[in-house]
Write a protein that holds these residues in place. Structure first.
Motif, short mmCIF file in Angstrom:
data_model
loop_
_atom_site.label_atom_id
_atom_site.label_comp_id
_atom_site.label_asym_id
_atom_site.label_seq_id
_atom_site.Cartn_x
_atom_site.Cartn_y
_atom_site.Cartn_z
N HIS A 126 45.49 42.91 47.11
CA HIS A 126 44.40 41.94 47.19
C HIS A 126 43.10 42.51 46.63
N TYR A 127 43.22 43.44 45.69
CA TYR A 127 42.02 44.10 45.18
C TYR A 127 41.08 43.15 44.44
N ASP A 128 41.66 42.09 43.85
CA ASP A 128 40.82 41.10 43.18
C ASP A 128 39.89 40.42 44.17
N GLN A 129 40.33 40.29 45.43
CA GLN A 129 39.48 39.70 46.47
C GLN A 129 38.53 40.75 47.06
N VAL A 130 39.01 42.00 47.17
CA VAL A 130 38.16 43.08 47.69
C VAL A 130 36.96 43.28 46.77
N LYS A 131 37.16 43.12 45.45
CA LYS A 131 36.07 43.31 44.49
C LYS A 131 34.95 42.29 44.67
#
Length: 268
Positions: free
Chosen positions: A223-228
């Motif tokens: 979910h790194y796209d959301q963490v960013k």
């Protein structure tokens, strides 16, 4: 007279609903309430143990303090573990099927529970500093400061609450650690219960503080796209705090392995 009582009751309910439990006041209400709850549990433990356990009075002052302090720690650990497991695995709040970024989801209940945890960590940190280093060294101070910073940020901003609850699941190891201290203090270090407790701590620590953190890193990766989308502080807490805690958990895990190996060797 009845009408006056009813009027006061309505005013009290209004105060509770609109102010103390209102969205803007809820975090602070839960923090203050948790600190008072910690004090109450501490005092009750002192009272109950003094009345019902004759050996309690023979303990040193710092042993009596730590005994009650660990009772508070155990109750908080059980409470926050149950709530964290609920939010992470059973609640629909953080489900991938829900609309919206998972890193920005929160609710009144999830925020309130985090406030309770902040209140506990503040109370416990105060105890650690007041009796330093009897209740724990610098590693405990660092652990609590990291916990307070991460949990308070998540509580106040509503960001990254899922990862905060994932990390808080690791508190499931605390009751076993406290029980081990109780058994040692009570002179039961050679008992079967002490050995079983050591094995349980090893398994719980491996699952809740090693494997769980590996899962957290994997979840962040997916979910790194959301963490960013989090601000710089939020990204720092989500990525750095688990890494620091993992290093500390590995160091403590090595000590647990050495202690368990030593205990098993003595029984052969």
């Amino acid at each position: 007279m009845t009408m006056e009582i009813k009027s006061y009751q309505n005013q009290a309910e209004l105060l509770l609903k609109e102010y103390l439990l209102g969205d803007s006041f809820m975090p602070y209400t839960s923090i203050v309430g948790a600190i008072f709850a910690c004090k109450m549990v501490y005092d009750l433990t002192q009272l109950i143990c003094t009345v019902h356990f004759k050996s309690f009075s023979s303990f040193s002052k710092i042993q009596r303090v730590e005994w009650s302090n660990r009772a508070v720690s155990t109750i908080h650990a059980i409470f926050i573990t149950v709530m964290s497991l609920y939010f992470v695995f059973w609640s629909e709040l953080f489900s991938d099927n829900q609309y919206g970024l998972i890193t920005f989801r929160s609710s009144s209940l999830s925020t309130f529970i985090l406030g309770v945890s902040v209140g506990y960590f503040l109370a416990d940190l105060g105890m650690i500093i007041w009796f330093y280093p009897s209740l724990g060294g610098m590693e405990y101070v660092i652990h609590h400061l990291l916990s307070i910073g991460a949990v308070a940020y998540s509580m106040l901003t509503g960001e990254g609450q899922l990862y905060t609850y994932m990390v808080l699941i690791s508190e499931t190891t605390t009751p076993g650690i406290n029980l081990r201290w109780y058994l040692d203090t009570a002179g039961m270090k050679r008992s079967r219960a002490y050995l079983i407790n050591g094995v349980v701590i090893f398994i719980a620590w491996l699952v809740a503080r090693i494997l769980l953190f590996m899962y957290i890193f994997y979840h962040v990766y997916l979910h790194y796209d959301q963490v960013k989308e989090l601000d710089a502080c939020g990204q720092l807490l989500v990525c750095i705090v688990p890494i620091v805690l993992t290093i500390m958990n590995l160091v403590w895990f090595m000590k647990i392995i050495k202690g368990l190996t030593k205990t098993l060797a003595k029984r052969q």
